[in-house]
Design an enzyme around this catalytic site. Structure first.
Site, PDB file in Angstrom:
ATOM      1  N   THR A   1      32.846 -25.339 -95.146  1.00 36.06           N
ATOM      2  CA  THR A   1      33.207 -25.171 -96.555  1.00 36.06           C
ATOM      3  C   THR A   1      33.559 -23.722 -96.885  1.00 36.06           C
ATOM      4  O   THR A   1      33.093 -22.795 -96.211  1.00 36.06           O
ATOM      5  CB  THR A   1      31.999 -25.616 -97.418  1.00 36.06           C
ATOM      6  N   ASP A   2      34.311 -23.550 -97.958  1.00 35.35           N
ATOM      7  CA  ASP A   2      34.605 -22.182 -98.430  1.00 35.35           C
ATOM      8  C   ASP A   2      33.384 -21.529 -99.065  1.00 35.35           C
ATOM      9  O   ASP A   2      33.363 -20.317 -99.282  1.00 35.35           O
ATOM     10  CB  ASP A   2      35.782 -22.184 -99.423  1.00 35.35           C
ATOM     11  N   GLU A   3      32.342 -22.335 -99.371  1.00 33.07           N
ATOM     12  CA  GLU A   3      31.175 -21.775-100.065  1.00 33.07           C
ATOM     13  C   GLU A   3      30.410 -20.777 -99.195  1.00 33.07           C
ATOM     14  O   GLU A   3      29.607 -20.004 -99.709  1.00 33.07           O
ATOM     15  CB  GLU A   3      30.233 -22.894-100.532  1.00 33.07           C
TER      16      GLU A   3
ATOM     17  N   TYR B   1      22.596 -25.005-100.054  1.00 33.37           N
ATOM     18  CA  TYR B   1      23.645 -25.769 -99.351  1.00 33.37           C
ATOM     19  C   TYR B   1      24.549 -24.824 -98.564  1.00 33.37           C
ATOM     20  O   TYR B   1      24.772 -25.009 -97.364  1.00 33.37           O
ATOM     21  CB  TYR B   1      24.477 -26.584-100.353  1.00 33.37           C
TER      22      TYR B   1
ATOM     23  N   LYS C   1      25.144 -24.453 -94.461  1.00 36.71           N
ATOM     24  CA  LYS C   1      26.456 -24.609 -93.805  1.00 36.71           C
ATOM     25  C   LYS C   1      26.811 -23.325 -93.044  1.00 36.71           C
ATOM     26  O   LYS C   1      27.360 -23.377 -91.941  1.00 36.71           O
ATOM     27  CB  LYS C   1      27.545 -24.930 -94.837  1.00 36.71           C
TER      28      LYS C   1
END
Ligand code: NAD
Ligand code: DAU
Length: 355
Positions: free
Chosen positions: A132-134, A158, A162
């Site tokens: 993810t970009d997060e 989260y 990741k």
């Protein structure tokens, strides 16, 4: 064949449908079927022998080893994860268990499987990790979009889980030579997304004339990508991506949350005029703790290296998505069971509307 984990979830099921529409190669789908996994997403494949479903947890090392030994896939694509930021705030441990420990199990068993292959198969093998970009943290209003070399700065449990999984994937290439590729994608939307996430939650709430809870001032920005475009990117990356690399995937489609919610309402005003204007249902509620202000992805590497471009614009993709939920109300009802209602009670308690 290829092994897909988390293939009963939102992106995984779209990926399997996309894959089997384009390729003859079978898919083994290993999924634990958490609240987010739903075999109804794959109902159209019930009679298709190319889809083999195995109910298993990526954290169950012996079971993962058994599936790899029996199926001998030429590639693994890891979608399996706990994926919802708000849930990670209420209960981070499950995120570490699946996203970190589970990914490590899958990586290590894949390494063992890979090491048993003949030389040509070993070099053709791929482990694609869907991230993810997060992991890059939050951008200021005028910052350039995230590139593959942006520093990791995860802000939610989260995102941290990741990020940890991405580091393990990277280490398995550097240390053991496993041919891994990591993708970091922006916010997806489209059919089969579980209605805890912004767009389907707003569509289903608006259809029932329930409040549309917008966190904070509604000006947080996300970069939206239609799920089919993500699936096409992953298929291309599996075929032609370079081992050891990471690829950012995004739609160059930044919108504030308020713009997204208003766009959903405007479409519903057209197709359900009896309840127009739906935007009167918007309520500003208490913000998500640690809420990242802005994400934006620069997908230039994927575009120039592999020739990928998104085919769907945000307005067209959103219209398709709203149409899909209207046509699939039974699907939505089937996934919004007692557990789902419990989740809404937990997440939205204490979030009274404010002006
Ligand atoms: P999802 O929550 O809809 O689906 C997750 C799937 O994984 C479910 O089918 C669930 O049953 C399965 N699963 C969970 N724990 C498991 C375990 N221990 N073992 C086996 N299966 C397990 O998630 P999604 O939105 O489809 O996201 C898929 C992947 O893409 C995730 O890794 C997520 O981090 C990543 N991602 C999502 C987005 C997005 O906008 N949704 C964007 C970028 C990246
Ligand atoms: O950026 C990629 C990520 O996008 C993925 O890695 C995650 O798996 C996926 O869930 C998604 O994370 P977000 O937190 O951005 O998605 P979510 O749909 O939960 O929220 C989108 C934005 O909308 C976010 O700024 C919070 C806001 N929001 C969300 C909900 C559920 C609201 O304002 N109200 C809500 O009720």
């Amino acid at each position: 064949m290829i092994l897909v984990t988390g293939g009963a979830g939102f992106i995984g099921s779209n990926f399997i449908l996309h894959w089997l529409a384009a390729e003859s190669e079978p898919v083994v789908n290993l999924d634990k079927l958490t609240y987010a996994g739903n075999l109804a997403n794959l109902a159209s494949l019930t009679e298709d022998p190319r889809h083999i479903f195995v109910r298993a947890d990526i954290g169950d090392r012996a079971r993962v080893a058994q599936v790899l030994a029996e199926q001998r896939p030429r590639a693994v694509i890891n979608f399996a994860a706990e994926s919802h930021v708000d849930r990670s705030i209420h209960g981070p441990a499950e995120f570490v268990q699946t996203n970190v420990v589970g990914t490590l199990n899958l990586l290590d068993e894949s390494r063992k499987h890979w090491s048993t292959l003949a030389a040509a198969e070993r070099s053709a093998f791929r482990f694609v990790h869907v991230s993810t970009d997060e992991v890059y943290g939050s951008l200021g209003a005028n910052d350039p979009a995230f590139v593959e070399s942006s520093a990791y700065a995860p802000n939610s449990p989260y995102a941290a889980s990741k990020a940890a999984s991405d580091h393990l994937v990277r280490a398995y290439h550097h240390t053991y030579g496993v041919p891994v590729i990591t993708t970091n994608c922006s916010n997806n939307y489209g059919p089969y997304q579980f209605p805890e996430k912004l767009i389907p939650l707003m569509i289903l709430n608006a259809l029932q004339q329930r409040p549309l809870p917008v966190y904070g001032d509604g000006l947080n920005v996300r970069d939206w990508l239609y799920v089919e475009d993500h699936c096409a990117a992953l298929r291309l990356i599996l075929a032609r991506g370079r081992p050891g690399q990471t690829y950012n995937v995004g739609g160059r489609s930044e919108r504030t949350n308020l713009e997204v919610v208003n766009a959903v309402c405007a479409i519903l005003d057209e197709v359900r005029p009896d309840h127009a204007p739906h935007a009167t249902l918007v309520q500003f509620v208490k913000d998500r703790p640690g809420h990242d202000r802005r994400y934006a992805i620069d997908a230039g590497k994927l575009e120039t290296e592999l020739g990928w471009t998104p085919q769907e614009g945000f307005e067209g993709g959103l219209r398709k998505t709203v149409g899909w939920y209207l046509d699939n109300i039974e699907w939505a009802q089937s996934v919004t069971s007692g557990d789902y209602r419990q989740w809404l009670a937990t997440n939205y308690a204490g979030r009274e509307a404010h002006p």
